[in-house]
Design a protein around this motif. Structure first.
Motif, PDB file in Angstrom:
ATOM      1  N   ARG A 244       7.386  53.373  95.577  1.00  0.00           N
ATOM      2  CA  ARG A 244       6.261  53.319  94.649  1.00  0.00           C
ATOM      3  C   ARG A 244       5.060  54.134  95.150  1.00  0.00           C
ATOM      4  O   ARG A 244       3.937  53.970  94.704  1.00  0.00           O
ATOM      5  CB  ARG A 244       5.831  51.866  94.403  1.00  0.00           C
ATOM      6  CG  ARG A 244       6.863  51.042  93.646  1.00  0.00           C
ATOM      7  CD  ARG A 244       6.342  49.661  93.335  1.00  0.00           C
ATOM      8  NE  ARG A 244       5.183  49.693  92.454  1.00  0.00           N
ATOM      9  CZ  ARG A 244       4.426  48.623  92.176  1.00  0.00           C
ATOM     10  NH1 ARG A 244       4.724  47.439  92.720  1.00  0.00           N
ATOM     11  NH2 ARG A 244       3.393  48.734  91.360  1.00  0.00           N
ATOM     12  N   GLU A 247       2.960  56.108  92.618  1.00  0.00           N
ATOM     13  CA  GLU A 247       2.127  55.196  91.826  1.00  0.00           C
ATOM     14  C   GLU A 247       0.871  54.801  92.602  1.00  0.00           C
ATOM     15  O   GLU A 247      -0.239  54.803  92.069  1.00  0.00           O
ATOM     16  CB  GLU A 247       2.947  53.957  91.475  1.00  0.00           C
ATOM     17  CG  GLU A 247       2.216  52.918  90.661  1.00  0.00           C
ATOM     18  CD  GLU A 247       3.074  51.685  90.390  1.00  0.00           C
ATOM     19  OE1 GLU A 247       2.480  50.620  90.123  1.00  0.00           O
ATOM     20  OE2 GLU A 247       4.317  51.791  90.451  1.00  0.00           O
ATOM     21  N   GLN A 250      -1.968  57.403  92.844  1.00  0.00           N
ATOM     22  CA  GLN A 250      -2.921  57.462  91.744  1.00  0.00           C
ATOM     23  C   GLN A 250      -4.040  56.440  91.913  1.00  0.00           C
ATOM     24  O   GLN A 250      -5.165  56.659  91.461  1.00  0.00           O
ATOM     25  CB  GLN A 250      -2.202  57.259  90.409  1.00  0.00           C
ATOM     26  CG  GLN A 250      -1.252  58.400  90.058  1.00  0.00           C
ATOM     27  CD  GLN A 250      -1.927  59.757  90.139  1.00  0.00           C
ATOM     28  OE1 GLN A 250      -2.999  59.976  89.581  1.00  0.00           O
ATOM     29  NE2 GLN A 250      -1.301  60.675  90.864  1.00  0.00           N
TER      30      GLN A 250
END
Length: 406
Positions: A244, A247, A250
């Motif tokens: 992840r 993700e 960001q």
């Protein structure tokens, strides 16, 4: 939801205290070292001296939560205070809100486990250690396109082995730890498969290859090339969850783009003020320079760029705080415009100051050198424009289809 740009009294007071601290404490040190940490006799002593003064003034790390010694400023509050700190190249360093540490604190506060926060976030927020964020790689690895990530993390007994090369890693030399992006599944070019790892700076598998000779000298410890070879870490080094990493990136990168804008806006305002000081005192052709039409146009254009940049920053901060829009698009728009606007401001300021603007007497040329790479760092303007255009087209087509093709 109504957009509010009013400033709470406590934030306004904090910003004013920051401005006074920068003027009285930080700028004299900046002038002493000519704005270049590379040229400071002992950069670590400068950092410790300034952060000790900020701590005594109650200004250190205002962006982190109270548990970690800060004030828990939201993004709108950061916009006010970070611009005030950015009025000096060393202001963000003094307040412990400079890159990459500020972005890493933000990430650790939101993603790290309690144990990781105690081990990594607590000393980082207190200024006892420094950190770096290791994502960018030499070609053909991750750069403007993070999906090209080539550094790998492979399962081994009791943990993971990280192998790969990173470069332009800000603050890597002397960092107590690194947040390392490595591929745990898939292949370069895949959208997923990245994981973040917390790697101690003294890990024998992490090596500083060289320090890159770059245009800017204002970020602490500069930018380095880092080699990971048989770098072994335990399962407790995983930041967040496996696969992840993009993700979580960001979570860090969208706000970090904006905090860069805040800090550089402060420095652009300083450059503009230095130009104002010059053109209102220098006489030529029978009048003050400030009375000449061509100079007045440059002053006006600077004021316009300052105001427009500030408006975009505050709007994007509102989007991030309230989740009231597309934060990715908003931050890309702000980053692209502000990175170019502050460059225009610094360039005009240097031009208005004439020969002295190119010298070390006003530091304007140093500010220009520091600001210019911002059009490349954190994503070049071209990449952000491509992303903005793609989203614009997708939104238009979606709305057109919803209206039945009208």
């Amino acid at each position: 939801m109504a957009i509010r740009f009013d400033i709470e009294p406590e934030i306004a007071a904090l910003a004013e205290r920051t401005r006074e601290f920068v003027h009285d404490v930080v700028i004299p040190v900046e002038l002493e070292i000519k704005g270049s940490l590379h040229d400071a006799a002992d950069a670590e002593a400068v950092r410790a001296r300034l952060q000790s003064a900020a701590r005594a003034a109650g200004l250190l790390a205002p962006h982190v939560g109270e548990r970690w010694g800060g004030r828990g400023l939201d993004v709108r509050g950061q916009a006010i205070v970070f611009e005030a700190a950015g009025y000096s190249l060393l202001g963000p360093l003094a307040l412990n809100i400079s890159a990459p540490d500020e972005g890493n604190m933000h990430l650790l506060e939101r993603v790290a486990t309690p144990a990781q926060q105690e081990q990594f976030l607590a000393p980082l927020a207190a200024g006892r250690v420094r950190s770096c964020f290791a994502m960018t790689e030499p070609p053909p690895g991750a750069g403007s396109d993070p999906r090209a990530l080539a550094t790998t993390a492979t399962r081994v007994a009791g943990g993971w082995r990280i192998d790969g090369t990173k470069w332009f890693i800000t603050g890597a030399r002397g960092a107590d730890f690194a947040i390392v992006m490595a591929r745990t599944s898939g292949a370069p070019g895949d959208r997923g498969g990245a994981t973040m790892f917390l790697v101690a700076g003294d890990n024998p598998g992490m090596h500083i290859v060289r320090d890159l000779d770059t245009l800017d000298h204002g970020l602490f410890a500069g930018h380095s090339e880092v080699f990971f070879n048989d770098c072994i870490v335990g399962d407790d080094a995983i930041l967040g969850e496996v696969d992840r990493g993009f993700e979580y990136a960001q979570v860090r990168l969208a706000p970090a783009r904006l905090t860069h804008c805040m800090r550089w806006l402060g420095l652009a305002r300083r450059a503009h003020d230095l130009a104002l000081g010059h053109v209102t005192s220098r006489e030529a052709f029978g009048s003050k320079l400030a009375e000449l039409g061509m100079i007045q146009q440059q002053l006006a254009d600077n004021e316009i760029d300052l105001a427009a940049s500030r408006a975009l920053i505050h709007h994007t901060a509102w989007v991030l705080d309230t989740h009231s829009g597309d934060a990715g698009t908003a931050s890309s728009i702000a980053k692209t415009f502000v990175s170019e606007a502050v460059g225009r401001i610094a360039d005009r300021a240097m031009q208005m100051a004439g020969a002295v603007g190119t010298s070390g007497d006003l530091l304007l040329s140093r500010y220009w050198r520091e600001i210019r790479p911002f059009r490349i760092y954190d994503g070049p303007s071209e990449t952000h424009r491509w992303s903005i255009a793609k989203r614009s087209v997708a939104a238009f087509i979606k709305n057109k289809n919803r209206r039945g093709g009208a």
